[in-house]
Design a protein around this motif. Structure first.
Motif, short mmCIF file in Angstrom:
data_model
loop_
_atom_site.label_atom_id
_atom_site.label_comp_id
_atom_site.label_asym_id
_atom_site.label_seq_id
_atom_site.Cartn_x
_atom_site.Cartn_y
_atom_site.Cartn_z
N LYS A 131 64.98 15.22 213.23
CA LYS A 131 65.15 14.33 212.07
C LYS A 131 66.31 14.79 211.19
O LYS A 131 67.10 13.97 210.71
N GLY A 191 58.31 16.38 225.36
CA GLY A 191 59.32 15.85 224.46
C GLY A 191 60.75 16.10 224.90
O GLY A 191 61.70 15.69 224.23
N GLU A 229 62.86 2.59 220.47
CA GLU A 229 61.48 2.50 220.97
C GLU A 229 61.45 2.05 222.43
O GLU A 229 60.62 2.52 223.21
N TYR A 289 65.99 16.77 223.59
CA TYR A 289 64.80 16.11 223.08
C TYR A 289 65.05 14.62 223.19
O TYR A 289 66.07 14.11 222.70
N CYS A 349 54.07 13.78 226.46
CA CYS A 349 54.11 13.34 225.07
C CYS A 349 55.52 13.46 224.50
O CYS A 349 56.31 14.29 224.94
N GLU A 373 63.75 12.13 221.75
CA GLU A 373 63.79 11.40 220.48
C GLU A 373 65.17 11.49 219.82
O GLU A 373 65.56 10.60 219.08
N LEU A 390 57.74 14.37 220.98
CA LEU A 390 57.54 15.38 219.94
C LEU A 390 56.62 14.88 218.84
O LEU A 390 55.78 15.61 218.33
N ARG A 391 56.79 13.61 218.47
CA ARG A 391 56.01 13.06 217.37
C ARG A 391 54.52 12.97 217.67
O ARG A 391 53.71 12.73 216.78
N GLU A 392 54.17 13.14 218.94
CA GLU A 392 52.77 13.06 219.34
C GLU A 392 52.14 14.43 219.55
O GLU A 392 50.96 14.53 219.86
N LEU A 438 60.61 18.42 215.95
CA LEU A 438 60.77 17.06 215.43
C LEU A 438 61.49 17.09 214.08
O LEU A 438 62.35 16.25 213.82
N THR A 498 56.10 19.83 216.04
CA THR A 498 56.46 19.52 214.66
C THR A 498 57.78 20.14 214.22
O THR A 498 58.62 19.46 213.63
N GLU A 505 66.19 0.58 215.68
CA GLU A 505 64.83 1.05 215.94
C GLU A 505 64.23 0.46 217.22
O GLU A 505 63.58 1.16 218.01
#
Ligand code: SF4
Length: 88
Positions: free
Chosen positions: A26, A59, A44, A67, A10, A69, A12-14, A22, A19, A40
């Motif tokens: 951010k 993640g 993705e 990470y 997964c 992301e 991190l957002r999943e 993530l 949390t 974006e």
């Protein structure tokens, strides 16, 4: 109830347990100028590659420790695998 182990495949957002990380990702991205961020659709596409990669674990990319992301959101970011799995 027995707690579930982190989801190895997964982002991190999943993950509920991702949390805090993530939020840190951010915050780090918010500090960067827009010119340093990937569009974006690029992010993705990169993350879709990561989700199918055996080096993704909860993640995190096991090859570089980032990470994914965060790494995928950087315009100059790259996949540490040789060859680069994001360029396929
Ligand atoms: S090796 Fe590349 S595709 Fe695999 S998890 Fe790391 S950044 Fe993602």
């Amino acid at each position: 109830m027995i707690p579930l182990p982190p989801c190895k495949k997964c982002l991190l957002r999943e993950m509920a347990e991702g949390t805090d990380a993530l939020l840190e990702v951010k915050k780090a991205l918010q500090r960067l100028p827009e010119k340093d961020l990937a569009p974006e659709e690029v992010r993705e596409r990169r993350l879709a590659c990561c989700r199918g990669c055996e080096s993704l674990s909860a993640g995190t990319c096991l090859l570089c420790g980032c990470y994914v992301e965060l790494r995928a959101a950087l315009r100059q970011g790259g996949c540490p695998h040789v060859p680069d799995l994001w360029d396929r």
